[in-house]
Design a protein around this motif. Sequence first.
Motif, PDB file in Angstrom:
ATOM      1  N   ALA A  90       0.815  -1.212   0.000  1.00  0.00           N
ATOM      2  CA  ALA A  90       0.000   0.000   0.000  1.00  0.00           C
ATOM      3  C   ALA A  90       0.847   1.259   0.000  1.00  0.00           C
ATOM      4  N   ARG A  91       1.969   1.222   0.705  1.00  0.00           N
ATOM      5  CA  ARG A  91       2.829   2.402   0.740  1.00  0.00           C
ATOM      6  C   ARG A  91       4.228   2.060   0.247  1.00  0.00           C
ATOM      7  N   SER A  92       4.325   1.099  -0.635  1.00  0.00           N
ATOM      8  CA  SER A  92       5.642   0.659  -1.088  1.00  0.00           C
ATOM      9  C   SER A  92       6.035   1.339  -2.389  1.00  0.00           C
ATOM     10  N   PRO A  93       7.326   1.291  -2.751  1.00  0.00           N
ATOM     11  CA  PRO A  93       7.770   1.847  -4.039  1.00  0.00           C
ATOM     12  C   PRO A  93       7.108   1.171  -5.237  1.00  0.00           C
ATOM     13  N   TYR A  94       6.576  -0.034  -5.043  1.00  0.00           N
ATOM     14  CA  TYR A  94       5.883  -0.707  -6.142  1.00  0.00           C
ATOM     15  C   TYR A  94       4.760   0.169  -6.686  1.00  0.00           C
ATOM     16  N   GLN A  95       4.010   0.801  -5.773  1.00  0.00           N
ATOM     17  CA  GLN A  95       2.912   1.661  -6.214  1.00  0.00           C
ATOM     18  C   GLN A  95       3.438   2.849  -7.015  1.00  0.00           C
ATOM     19  N   SER A  96       4.583   3.392  -6.593  1.00  0.00           N
ATOM     20  CA  SER A  96       5.161   4.535  -7.316  1.00  0.00           C
ATOM     21  C   SER A  96       5.583   4.136  -8.720  1.00  0.00           C
ATOM     22  N   VAL A  97       6.226   2.977  -8.836  1.00  0.00           N
ATOM     23  CA  VAL A  97       6.662   2.509 -10.156  1.00  0.00           C
ATOM     24  C   VAL A  97       5.455   2.205 -11.030  1.00  0.00           C
ATOM     25  N   LEU A  98       4.441   1.582 -10.451  1.00  0.00           N
ATOM     26  CA  LEU A  98       3.234   1.284 -11.215  1.00  0.00           C
ATOM     27  C   LEU A  98       2.578   2.581 -11.695  1.00  0.00           C
ATOM     28  N   GLN A  99       2.542   3.596 -10.827  1.00  0.00           N
ATOM     29  CA  GLN A  99       1.969   4.880 -11.213  1.00  0.00           C
ATOM     30  C   GLN A  99       2.761   5.520 -12.343  1.00  0.00           C
ATOM     31  N   HIS A 100       4.114   5.412 -12.270  1.00  0.00           N
ATOM     32  CA  HIS A 100       4.941   5.962 -13.348  1.00  0.00           C
ATOM     33  C   HIS A 100       4.650   5.253 -14.659  1.00  0.00           C
ATOM     34  N   SER A 101       4.480   3.942 -14.610  1.00  0.00           N
ATOM     35  CA  SER A 101       4.161   3.190 -15.827  1.00  0.00           C
ATOM     36  C   SER A 101       2.803   3.611 -16.389  1.00  0.00           C
TER      37      SER A 101
END
Length: 655
Positions: free
Chosen positions: A21-32
């Motif tokens: 929920a608050r991991s860098p995975y969400q940031s990378v997914l948002q960038h994609s």
Amino acid sequence: MKVCVVVLGLVLGLVLTMCVARSPYQSVLQHSRIRGRQQGPNVCAMQQIKGTEKKYFTNCKQWYHRKVCGKPTVITYECCPGYERIPGEKGCPAALPLGARPTPHTLPASDTHTHTARHTAHNFLTPPPSLSLSVFRPACPFLSLSLDRTPRSKEIELLELLHYHMDFDVHVHHYSNGIVTVNCARLIKPDQHATNGIVHVVDRVITAISNNVNTFIDVDEDLETLRTAIAAAGLTTMLESEGQFTIFAPTNEAFEKMPQQTLNRILGDPVALRDLLNYHILKQMRCAESIVSGTPMETLQGTVLEVGCDGDHMTLNGKAIVTKTDQLGTNGVVHYINELLVPDSAKTLLELAEGSSVSTATRLFVQAGLSPQLGGSEALTLLVPLNEAFKGDVSMSPDMKKLMTNHVLKERLSSKSLYDGQKLDTLGGISLRVFVYRNNLCIENVCIAAHDKTGRFATMFTVDKVLAPPTGTIMDVLKADDRFSLLVGAIQTAGMTELLHQQGALTFFAPTNDAFNALPRPELNQLLRDQQQLLAVLMSHVGEGVLVSGGVSSHTRVKPLQGGKLELGVRNYTVYVNKIPVTDADLMATNGVVHAVDNIVKPLPPKVDREQADGPAPPIGSATSSKVESRSFRDDDLFSKVIRSHTSRTMSRGQ
């Protein structure tokens, strides 16, 4: 990096979503998603390594570099997790509804499965309606099954794998670059919803974890020497404890590559051995799939390893020495390496100096007979000039031997602890001074050109020049050099001899014979006859404080003993003073430094005063040393004595 240990089984729901929920995975997914939005709603840009099927959600760094593990990538566009396309519409407008399909049908059958295996899998994955499951599905499921086994044996192995992928403890790791791994398998497609659970697609079959990393090392014959070293260093208990270790495990072959003398020394030294082993252990767990570019990572030894990748190969400090990856334990992961990594803290001075950039100096230290000191346990500091500091053919001689001995200081030092005016004793029996400038840290004429290398017993400073120890006072230096014969006579005429012999801290931009001869003859004769004018001219060439060439940067200013100011700068490695080039810099004296100039230095025309820039820094350190080194000669007794002596002689001749 965020770590989640997930127990797969009853009522897990959207387990991956909760963990990230608050991991860098969400940031990378948002960038994609942002990069793919021109393709339509809910489209993610992916980076696919050319020539492979490996795809990654793209972060900023990967997007602009267009590389993963050093290999070029191409951009592809796919539906973001949880969405699907609708024929005739742009992008992926349809959200996958929760409970769209039962879990067995979410797992597509492979052509390698027998009918019996597929049927068993279907029955196994169809639990009662009240049971909710989370399953990690390999992208190419169960391709590791042995084809020479009976259908029944394949069915049993398949059931074991399916059971493990659902009901056993797994380690889910979220890394700062957005990569997510499950037991070191990379998550490539999350959140495939079903009526009785959720499926996350990983890039390979995940394996069971039953032992800690120490047990893993303990049972492998290829790691026998490492096992012995770990026991000798007292690290066994640590590797059996809870943690998230990454161990780059040197094989027996790696230890055998080490020179026997060096290996025996380290194995016999508990401190060096512990540093050696801790240098192979990272403070956090890093699976191979989490590495997409070179990254410095801190070790238990306290320094960093550059962990990177080249295609499918993991690298350490730029070397492809990793032979086996992702051997997973309950408290970490083990990667095998075929070369031992020796940190500076386990090396002798001689081992620290072994390198291409200082090979000439290393050879000269050995030829000078200093190997016992540099290979021993004495607390020393070595000044090692870069190869380019040596000019022409360099061979050993008595003078060179003495010079190299003076590159060895009698105590172990850190550059951070040095202060302006500090005195350092050498093995050659002389004393060297420390000069601290705003842009550099220098010892006599040499300035430190790299970070300290701190060894087991001693420290190495890489320096930019060959040391030029002081050979006498400023007056002694001038008298010993035929280029300054006219200047020496002028100094004696002006009554400055005592000033240039006295203990102090001066910088003399010394005019050579060529400088005097460049003056028109009438002007030169008049200057030499007018002692007061001669004194004023010479005093304007002498600055307060010691400024070596390494301390000069743009718009450096020096206050002369008489006159306005001296402005210095550097162009094409040449120092300029009031726009006059210095032809020979850093002739070191016990009471200062001499820089030769082939022109008389004249005052610069008036201009708007610029902001004060770099110059000799205010002395740092002991009060006594500071007072001596920063002493001003403008108002002291000696300067007054020079003026009185010159006036007295003039009046006497007038009478």
